[in-house]
Design an enzyme around this catalytic site. Structure first.
Site, short mmCIF file in Angstrom:
data_model
loop_
_atom_site.label_atom_id
_atom_site.label_comp_id
_atom_site.label_asym_id
_atom_site.label_seq_id
_atom_site.Cartn_x
_atom_site.Cartn_y
_atom_site.Cartn_z
N ASP A 1 0.82 -1.22 0.00
CA ASP A 1 0.00 0.00 0.00
C ASP A 1 0.85 1.26 0.00
OD1 ASP A 1 -2.46 -1.56 0.29
OD2 ASP A 1 -1.79 -1.90 2.34
N LYS B 1 2.33 2.27 -5.13
CA LYS B 1 3.05 1.79 -6.32
C LYS B 1 2.32 2.11 -7.61
CE LYS B 1 3.07 -2.39 -4.65
NZ LYS B 1 2.60 -2.07 -3.28
N GLY C 1 -4.65 -4.33 -4.39
CA GLY C 1 -5.40 -3.27 -5.04
C GLY C 1 -4.50 -2.10 -5.36
N HIS C 2 -4.49 -1.67 -6.64
CA HIS C 2 -3.67 -0.54 -7.06
C HIS C 2 -4.60 0.58 -7.52
CE1 HIS C 2 0.25 -3.03 -7.91
NE2 HIS C 2 -0.09 -2.98 -6.65
N GLN D 1 1.85 -5.91 -3.30
CA GLN D 1 2.17 -5.99 -1.87
C GLN D 1 3.50 -5.27 -1.58
OE1 GLN D 1 1.30 -9.31 -3.32
NE2 GLN D 1 -0.82 -9.00 -2.82
N THR E 1 -10.06 -4.63 0.16
CA THR E 1 -11.02 -5.04 1.19
C THR E 1 -11.76 -3.89 1.85
OG1 THR E 1 -9.33 -4.91 2.92
CG2 THR E 1 -9.54 -7.01 1.73
N LYS F 1 3.11 10.26 -0.63
CA LYS F 1 2.23 10.79 0.41
C LYS F 1 2.94 11.73 1.38
CE LYS F 1 -1.63 7.65 0.19
NZ LYS F 1 -2.71 7.01 0.95
#
Length: 425
Positions: free
Chosen positions: A13, A16, A40-41, A224, A301, A331
């Site tokens: 997370d 990427k 999830g990307h 991941q 999720t 970020k």
């Protein structure tokens, strides 16, 4: 552009997808090489947000070729859903997306087993996404898996599914007291998936060899993060594949001598989803603020991510095991409102400094993080378009992260959009 691998350098997370999307402008082929629909990307293009679980993020760039490599375990239903969604939003994927013919398929028994095992584990559950990824990799290594090419062979698929279910159904009914699965509808459903996916199936290792010989730059997309690697992560609280850069070669069929650089993506702080040790975790109000400011909820999720300070011990290990040549720090803008920031510069066990992450989880769960405090910058970084535009406090913080991590900064991201990226020479 050099042939480059992009990997997560924390617990996943890290952002990427945004980094890959930006770097893909200078690549010809983008390859996803491991994991499955448990990753999830999220990419923001203009005012549109896209969440991918299997398709490489670069699919939104119309001139790019995308490959899902043999190291991935494929959920055909999820892939078809992503294709339909993209086509519904005006993106043409046909002729640009190719699937490795020898990749493993996530089958219904994998999903069922994943959920049953997590439920049975209770408080000792690993915290999987319940999408069958781990059991699919187990069957791959046990040489009892279904591959994509099998979905193109009606009689062969029927025989394999019937044989596999003879064993799996004993496990479901006798051990877990669950319902048995029926072969015929599974075979019919997966043959239909095979029919729909057949135009995309290829010998992708050969395709990539031809691209390399033609001088086309390749970009390898990991899923991941390093500390979720099944060998080098916080085992057993890890994913079921090798997430590190070396896996890009195994998961795509490209030799290691073809790779020239490795970009490690890190957040300016740290997050983790699921169970397992997290030495810099912030449990209180500050952790909740980071979660809110950073939108820290799992793309797959929706689970809230655990948030904490930047952990240089984690990233130092990632730099070492991946051979990282440059860091992409994301970020940074999330920290803009903090009057001070902290960095974990080391770990202590029983008052003794240690050099690396403990392998024994009971030790890892009891490490004491050694924290260094730096002043924040209390200024908006999201509009910065160059290194010079960043506040001095942010620059000092980022330089300290690079110094502690042991790799230079290649890119700084100050927001989700493509134009919110600063490249360093």
């Amino acid at each position: 552009m050099k042939n480059t691998i992009v990997v997560g350098s924390q617990w996943g997370d890290e952002g990427k997808a945004k980094v890959i999307d930006v770097l893909a402008e200078h690549a010809d082929v983008v390859i996803r090489f491991q994991g499955g629909a448990n990753a999830g990307h999220t990419v923001v293009v203009g005012d549109q947000e896209f969440v991918f679980h299997l398709i490489p993020s670069a699919i939104m760039r119309p001139t790019k070729t995308c490959v899902i490599g043999n190291g991935v375990v494929l959920d055909p239903a999820q892939l078809l859903h992503e294709i339909e969604e993209l086509e519904g939003r005006g993106f043409d994927v046909r002729g640009r997306l190719w699937l490795a013919e020898n990749m493993q398929i996530v089958m219904p028994w994998h999903v069922q087993l994943d959920k049953l095992k997590e439920k049975a584990a209770g408080k000792n559950a690993i915290g999987t996404t319940g999408r069958g990824i781990g059991p699919a990799y187990v069957d791959k290594v046990a040489r009892s898996g279904i591959r994509l090419v099998d979905l193109l062979d009606p009689e062969g698929l029927r025989l394999k599914v019937e044989s596999i279910l003879e064993e799996k159904n004993i496990l479901f009914t006798k051990v877990y007291e669950a319902e048995a699965l029926v072969a015929a509808p599974i075979v019919a459903q997966y043959l239909e998936y095979g029919r729909k996916l057949a135009p995309l199936v290829a010998n992708t290792a050969l395709l990539l060899e031809k691209a390399i010989k033609a001088g086309k730059p390749l970009l390898f997309e990991g899923a991941q993060g390093t500390i979720l690697d099944v060998d080098h992560g916080t085992y057993p609280y890890v994913t079921s594949s090798n997430t590190i850069a070396g896996s890009a070669c195994c998961g795509s069929g490209v030799g290691p001598t073809a790779i020239q650089s490795v970009i490690g993506v890190v957040k300016a702080y740290t997050t983790r989803v699921g169970n397992g040790p997290f030495p810099t975790e912030l449990d209180g109000e500050l952790g909740e603020k980071l979660r809110t400011w950073g939108g820290e909820f799992g793309a797959t999720t929706g689970r809230p991510r655990r948030c904490g300070w930047f952990d240089a011990m984690v990233v130092r290990k990632a730099v070492r095991v991946n051979g990282i040549t440059g860091l992409a720090i994301t970020k940074v803008d999330v920290l803009d409102q903090l009057p001070e920031v902290q960095i974990c510069v080391g770990y202590k066990i029983d008052g003794r400094l240690i050099e690396d992450l403990p392998v024994q989880m009971r030790e890892f769960e009891n490490v004491e993080p050694v924290l260094e405090t730096m002043p924040g910058w209390m200024a908006d970084t999201s509009k910065a378009v160059s290194w010079a535009d960043l506040p001095n406090g942010a620059k000092r913080y980022l330089e300290r992260l690079a110094e502690l991590s042991g790799a230079p900064i290649a890119m700084v991201s100050v927001g989700p959009r493509r134009d919110q990226a600063i490249f360093l020479p």
